[in-house]
Design a protein around this motif. Sequence first.
Motif, PDB file in Angstrom:
ATOM      1  N   ARG A 138      67.953 125.359  15.655  1.00 36.99           N
ATOM      2  CA  ARG A 138      66.958 125.781  16.644  1.00 36.99           C
ATOM      3  C   ARG A 138      66.336 127.121  16.266  1.00 36.99           C
ATOM      4  NH1 ARG A 138      67.829 123.398  22.041  1.00 36.99           N
ATOM      5  NH2 ARG A 138      69.506 121.864  21.939  1.00 36.99           N
ATOM      6  N   THR A 139      67.146 128.001  15.672  1.00 34.98           N
ATOM      7  CA  THR A 139      66.638 129.322  15.314  1.00 34.98           C
ATOM      8  C   THR A 139      65.614 129.242  14.185  1.00 34.98           C
ATOM      9  OG1 THR A 139      68.712 130.359  15.986  1.00 34.98           O
ATOM     10  CG2 THR A 139      67.289 131.629  14.540  1.00 34.98           C
ATOM     11  N   ILE A 140      65.912 128.503  13.128  1.00 35.97           N
ATOM     12  CA  ILE A 140      64.976 128.445  11.999  1.00 35.97           C
ATOM     13  C   ILE A 140      63.731 127.634  12.351  1.00 35.97           C
ATOM     14  CG2 ILE A 140      66.852 128.704  10.344  1.00 35.97           C
ATOM     15  CD1 ILE A 140      66.559 125.720   9.722  1.00 35.97           C
ATOM     16  N   ARG A 141      63.817 126.760  13.364  1.00 37.27           N
ATOM     17  CA  ARG A 141      62.627 126.055  13.832  1.00 37.27           C
ATOM     18  C   ARG A 141      61.851 126.870  14.853  1.00 37.27           C
ATOM     19  NH1 ARG A 141      66.166 121.430  14.256  1.00 37.27           N
ATOM     20  NH2 ARG A 141      66.125 121.722  16.528  1.00 37.27           N
ATOM     21  N   GLU A 142      62.299 128.097  15.106  1.00 35.81           N
ATOM     22  CA  GLU A 142      61.643 129.042  16.009  1.00 35.81           C
ATOM     23  C   GLU A 142      61.662 128.577  17.458  1.00 35.81           C
ATOM     24  OE1 GLU A 142      57.768 129.840  14.505  1.00 35.81           O
ATOM     25  OE2 GLU A 142      58.491 130.884  12.704  1.00 35.81           O
ATOM     26  N   GLU A 143      62.595 127.704  17.802  1.00 36.91           N
ATOM     27  CA  GLU A 143      62.731 127.305  19.199  1.00 36.91           C
ATOM     28  C   GLU A 143      63.301 128.445  20.040  1.00 36.91           C
ATOM     29  OE1 GLU A 143      64.933 123.726  19.661  1.00 36.91           O
ATOM     30  OE2 GLU A 143      63.768 122.608  18.172  1.00 36.91           O
ATOM     31  N   ILE A 144      64.205 129.226  19.461  1.00 34.54           N
ATOM     32  CA  ILE A 144      64.797 130.355  20.194  1.00 34.54           C
ATOM     33  C   ILE A 144      63.725 131.399  20.493  1.00 34.54           C
ATOM     34  CG2 ILE A 144      66.570 132.123  20.147  1.00 34.54           C
ATOM     35  CD1 ILE A 144      67.647 129.277  20.259  1.00 34.54           C
ATOM     36  N   ASP A 145      62.877 131.687  19.509  1.00 33.70           N
ATOM     37  CA  ASP A 145      61.784 132.636  19.748  1.00 33.70           C
ATOM     38  C   ASP A 145      60.820 132.107  20.809  1.00 33.70           C
ATOM     39  OD1 ASP A 145      62.849 134.312  17.832  1.00 33.70           O
ATOM     40  OD2 ASP A 145      61.628 133.470  16.213  1.00 33.70           O
ATOM     41  N   ALA A 146      60.565 130.807  20.791  1.00 33.01           N
ATOM     42  CA  ALA A 146      59.680 130.229  21.805  1.00 33.01           C
ATOM     43  C   ALA A 146      60.279 130.355  23.205  1.00 33.01           C
ATOM     44  CB  ALA A 146      59.409 128.762  21.479  1.00 33.01           C
ATOM     45  N   MET A 147      61.593 130.197  23.313  1.00 31.89           N
ATOM     46  CA  MET A 147      62.237 130.366  24.614  1.00 31.89           C
ATOM     47  C   MET A 147      62.097 131.799  25.106  1.00 31.89           C
ATOM     48  SD  MET A 147      65.732 128.101  24.086  1.00 31.89           S
ATOM     49  CE  MET A 147      66.303 128.480  25.749  1.00 31.89           C
ATOM     50  N   ARG A 148      62.273 132.757  24.200  1.00 31.27           N
ATOM     51  CA  ARG A 148      62.120 134.159  24.602  1.00 31.27           C
ATOM     52  C   ARG A 148      60.686 134.461  25.034  1.00 31.27           C
ATOM     53  NH1 ARG A 148      65.571 135.173  19.808  1.00 31.27           N
ATOM     54  NH2 ARG A 148      67.674 135.720  20.553  1.00 31.27           N
ATOM     55  N   VAL A 149      59.700 133.882  24.347  1.00 30.06           N
ATOM     56  CA  VAL A 149      58.305 134.102  24.712  1.00 30.06           C
ATOM     57  C   VAL A 149      58.014 133.549  26.108  1.00 30.06           C
ATOM     58  CG1 VAL A 149      55.931 133.454  24.141  1.00 30.06           C
ATOM     59  CG2 VAL A 149      57.479 134.194  22.329  1.00 30.06           C
ATOM     60  N   MET A 150      58.631 132.420  26.446  1.00 32.74           N
ATOM     61  CA  MET A 150      58.429 131.822  27.768  1.00 32.74           C
ATOM     62  C   MET A 150      59.271 132.478  28.851  1.00 32.74           C
ATOM     63  SD  MET A 150      58.055 127.743  26.974  1.00 32.74           S
ATOM     64  CE  MET A 150      59.645 127.634  26.144  1.00 32.74           C
ATOM     65  N   GLY A 151      60.036 133.503  28.481  1.00 38.51           N
ATOM     66  CA  GLY A 151      60.848 134.212  29.464  1.00 38.51           C
ATOM     67  C   GLY A 151      62.164 133.549  29.775  1.00 38.51           C
ATOM     68  N   ILE A 152      62.623 132.641  28.924  1.00 37.40           N
ATOM     69  CA  ILE A 152      63.901 131.957  29.112  1.00 37.40           C
ATOM     70  C   ILE A 152      64.938 132.608  28.217  1.00 37.40           C
ATOM     71  CG2 ILE A 152      65.118 129.755  28.957  1.00 37.40           C
ATOM     72  CD1 ILE A 152      62.430 128.368  29.290  1.00 37.40           C
ATOM     73  N   SER A 153      66.057 132.986  28.779  1.00 37.70           N
ATOM     74  CA  SER A 153      67.107 133.621  27.997  1.00 37.70           C
ATOM     75  C   SER A 153      67.907 132.566  27.233  1.00 37.70           C
ATOM     76  CB  SER A 153      68.041 134.412  28.911  1.00 37.70           C
ATOM     77  OG  SER A 153      69.152 134.881  28.194  1.00 37.70           O
ATOM     78  N   PRO A 154      67.947 132.639  25.909  1.00 36.28           N
ATOM     79  CA  PRO A 154      68.766 131.680  25.157  1.00 36.28           C
ATOM     80  C   PRO A 154      70.257 131.795  25.471  1.00 36.28           C
ATOM     81  CG  PRO A 154      67.208 132.807  23.706  1.00 36.28           C
ATOM     82  CD  PRO A 154      67.192 133.532  25.018  1.00 36.28           C
ATOM     83  N   VAL A 155      70.694 133.000  25.798  1.00 39.86           N
ATOM     84  CA  VAL A 155      72.108 133.186  26.127  1.00 39.86           C
ATOM     85  C   VAL A 155      72.447 132.443  27.412  1.00 39.86           C
ATOM     86  CG1 VAL A 155      73.901 134.881  26.626  1.00 39.86           C
ATOM     87  CG2 VAL A 155      72.134 135.413  24.951  1.00 39.86           C
ATOM     88  N   ARG A 156      71.588 132.545  28.410  1.00 42.58           N
ATOM     89  CA  ARG A 156      71.847 131.857  29.681  1.00 42.58           C
ATOM     90  C   ARG A 156      71.675 130.350  29.541  1.00 42.58           C
ATOM     91  NH1 ARG A 156      68.838 134.041  34.839  1.00 42.58           N
ATOM     92  NH2 ARG A 156      70.869 135.013  35.211  1.00 42.58           N
ATOM     93  N   GLY A 240      66.647 132.020   6.784  1.00 43.64           N
ATOM     94  CA  GLY A 240      66.473 131.507   5.439  1.00 43.64           C
ATOM     95  C   GLY A 240      66.466 130.008   5.308  1.00 43.64           C
ATOM     96  N   GLY A 241      66.085 129.290   6.340  1.00 48.03           N
ATOM     97  CA  GLY A 241      65.954 127.852   6.219  1.00 48.03           C
ATOM     98  C   GLY A 241      67.284 127.115   6.260  1.00 48.03           C
ATOM     99  N   PRO A 242      67.313 125.879   5.760  1.00 46.91           N
ATOM    100  CA  PRO A 242      68.560 125.089   5.796  1.00 46.91           C
ATOM    101  C   PRO A 242      69.722 125.775   5.083  1.00 46.91           C
ATOM    102  CG  PRO A 242      66.688 123.683   5.277  1.00 46.91           C
ATOM    103  CD  PRO A 242      66.181 125.091   5.247  1.00 46.91           C
ATOM    104  N   LYS A 243      69.445 126.461   3.975  1.00 40.92           N
ATOM    105  CA  LYS A 243      70.518 127.177   3.289  1.00 40.92           C
ATOM    106  C   LYS A 243      71.100 128.270   4.171  1.00 40.92           C
ATOM    107  CE  LYS A 243      71.662 129.736  -0.913  1.00 40.92           C
ATOM    108  NZ  LYS A 243      72.334 130.803  -0.155  1.00 40.92           N
ATOM    109  N   GLY A 244      70.248 128.934   4.939  1.00 39.06           N
ATOM    110  CA  GLY A 244      70.743 129.959   5.854  1.00 39.06           C
ATOM    111  C   GLY A 244      71.632 129.379   6.941  1.00 39.06           C
ATOM    112  N   VAL A 245      71.293 128.177   7.415  1.00 41.44           N
ATOM    113  CA  VAL A 245      72.142 127.520   8.419  1.00 41.44           C
ATOM    114  C   VAL A 245      73.494 127.159   7.824  1.00 41.44           C
ATOM    115  CG1 VAL A 245      72.341 125.538   9.952  1.00 41.44           C
ATOM    116  CG2 VAL A 245      70.139 126.654   9.661  1.00 41.44           C
ATOM    117  N   ALA A 246      73.481 126.632   6.588  1.00 43.20           N
ATOM    118  CA  ALA A 246      74.746 126.302   5.926  1.00 43.20           C
ATOM    119  C   ALA A 246      75.602 127.549   5.720  1.00 43.20           C
ATOM    120  CB  ALA A 246      74.472 125.624   4.587  1.00 43.20           C
TER     121      ALA A 246
END
Length: 280
Positions: A138-156, A240-246
């Motif tokens: 989710r992080t490398i696909r920028e979904e986490i950043d999109a949640m923060r932009v929409m005001g949604i806390s990823p931690v919550r 760093g992409g898929p390698k970063g996730v691994a």
Amino acid sequence: MAEIPVTAVRRARRRAPVRLPGPIDAGLITVGRLTTLAIASVRYLVTDLVRGRFPWREFLLQAWFVTSVSLLPAILVAIPFGVIVAINVGSLAQQVGASSFVGAVNGLGVIREGAPVVTALLLAGAAGSAICSDLGSRTIREEIDAMRVMGISPVRRLVAPRVAALVVVGVLLCSIVAMTGVLAGYFFNVYVQHGTPGTYLNSFTDFATAGDFVVAEIKAAVFGFLAAIVAAHKGLNARGGPKGVADAVNQCVVLSFLLLFSTNILITQAYLLISPPAVV
């Protein structure tokens, strides 16, 4: 060719060089981030439960997922673990003439250390790596950043339900592992080593107490909490992409093992200091 102004050259010379953090600095930064994430997760859990806004659907989905990937391996690991303890304890007891204490030693070994350790291995290796991989993707696909932009806390929204799921499943998993390990040791001692069932059960009930099981459950809850925090931290900081996730998954498993085993030593030592074993 235009000359570079002297003032720009002087400013560049005065600029401090970029210094990469050393091992100690990187370790302190990681500890600080883990602590911050743990505090935020607990705060969101408490406030959402009090206000009735806890994401039960996400919690149930994660609890079922963790159970599906951990339950069968836990049983399959607990059986040979209980048998191995029974083999070593039974052979040593026969050598020193203390066969009547086989049940106590085998049962206490499985409950106090075996069940929490097996639970820690599965929570970190199976559930923790899966959570880290999910959040890292989710992080490398920028979904986490999109949640923060929409005001949604990823931690919550993402971390808190996973923390609660690993804590609850860890407690239940520890109970299943303890029961399976004790039964495996009992059947092996009785039917393979030709031990006496009554002697085994009497020695186990004479030495085992409810406090031993409670401490094992506390260990499992702490292990589940720590494994979830480490997995979430590594997943949310994957780069760093898929390698970063691994790489994040690999670091998550290694760091979780080190942290869980160190915590196991601390909890065991604290329990022995608070409640020392009785002298028979």
